[in-house]
Design an enzyme around this catalytic site. Structure first.
Site, PDB file in Angstrom:
ATOM      1  N   SER A 137       0.801  -0.658   0.185  1.00  0.00           N
ATOM      2  CA  SER A 137      -0.188  -0.168  -0.133  1.00  0.00           C
ATOM      3  C   SER A 137       1.169   1.568  -0.098  1.00  0.00           C
ATOM      4  CB  SER A 137      -1.167   0.204   1.188  1.00  0.00           C
ATOM      5  OG  SER A 137      -1.565   1.176   1.054  1.00  0.00           O
ATOM      6  N   TYR A 150      -3.158  -0.689  10.467  1.00  0.00           N
ATOM      7  CA  TYR A 150      -3.267  -0.930   9.176  1.00  0.00           C
ATOM      8  C   TYR A 150      -1.425  -0.308   8.718  1.00  0.00           C
ATOM      9  CZ  TYR A 150      -3.709  -0.989   4.777  1.00  0.00           C
ATOM     10  OH  TYR A 150      -3.239  -1.892   2.418  1.00  0.00           O
TER      11      TYR A 150
END
Length: 235
Positions: A137, A150
């Site tokens: 990501s 996260y």
């Protein structure tokens, strides 16, 4: 340019979203796709289109991860590509998270990548070729409010893949990491397809094309890292 025809590609988190788009595109390029996810029903629907092998599994379970590799090898007799796409996320103030949420996110995003690579790597090293692609990501490179767990998981995943890249390069095995920005998918319980996201978010197919790009690089070329954003997203 590397031809993907008849290459055996394991794709995790393949039942929908980015993983499904990757599996479909690789099959279209002639690869033999091993689709992995926890949803057996969605996997069977996908496998009807890819004509490969569907294996329901939890990538965070060591026995499941090893079984995926063993079944793929038994079915096709070789292994070429691993796409570690399975991922989960949750966003909140740090003090509002429960410890169980830390475990859930790290189990899938970090432990799942570790276990799948651990099961796959010995075969790739033995044959002196192969390619691992990690779907990380853009938050592997930055921090943001509500992203404590996260973001930490994606930093950890990125560091692991970076170290693995150095370990495998002398063996002729490539490791590439792709960093998507905002993608219109099911992530974090979202419901893709709304008109307002059409021009502001990437599509799963955009990430699939990025995977194809790094996999089709000539044998002497490795794309170590690839960041991809929608034009509307400021870094």
């Amino acid at each position: 340019m590397t031809d993907l025809t008849d290459q055996v590609a394991i794709v995790t988190g393949a039942s929908r979203g980015i993983g499904k788009a990757i599996a479909l595109l690789l099959a279209l390029q002639g690869a033999k796709v091993v689709s992995v996810a926890r949803s057996a029903e969605e996997l069977e629907e996908l496998n009807a289109k890819t004509q490969g092998l569907a294996i329901p599994a939890d990538v965070a379970d060591a026995d499941d991860a090893q079984n995926v590799v063993d079944e793929a090898l038994s079915r096709f007799g070789r292994l070429d590509i691993l796409v570690c796409n399975a991922g989960v996320g949750s966003f909140n103030l740090l003090e509002n998270f429960e410890a169980a949420e830390w475990d859930r996110i790290f189990d899938v995003n970090v432990k799942g990548t570790f276990l799948m690579c651990k099961a796959m790597v010995p075969h790739l090293k033995a044959q002196g070729r192969g390619h691992i692609v990690g779907i990380a990501s853009d938050v592997s490179k930055r921090t943001f409010e509500h992203g404590t767990i996260y973001g930490a998981s994606k930093y950890a995943q990125d560091a692991m893949l970076g170290s693995l890249r150095k370990e495998l390069r002398p063996h002729g095995v490539k490791v590439s990491t792709i960093y998507p920005g905002m993608v219109d998918t099911y992530f974090n319980d979202s419901h893709p397809g709304s008109p307002e996201l059409e021009k502001t978010h990437l599509k799963p197919s955009d990430i699939a094309q990025a995977v194809r790009y790094v996999l089709e690089a000539p044998p002497h070329v490795v794309v170590d890292e690839l960041m991809i954003h929608p034009l509307t997203q400021e870094w």
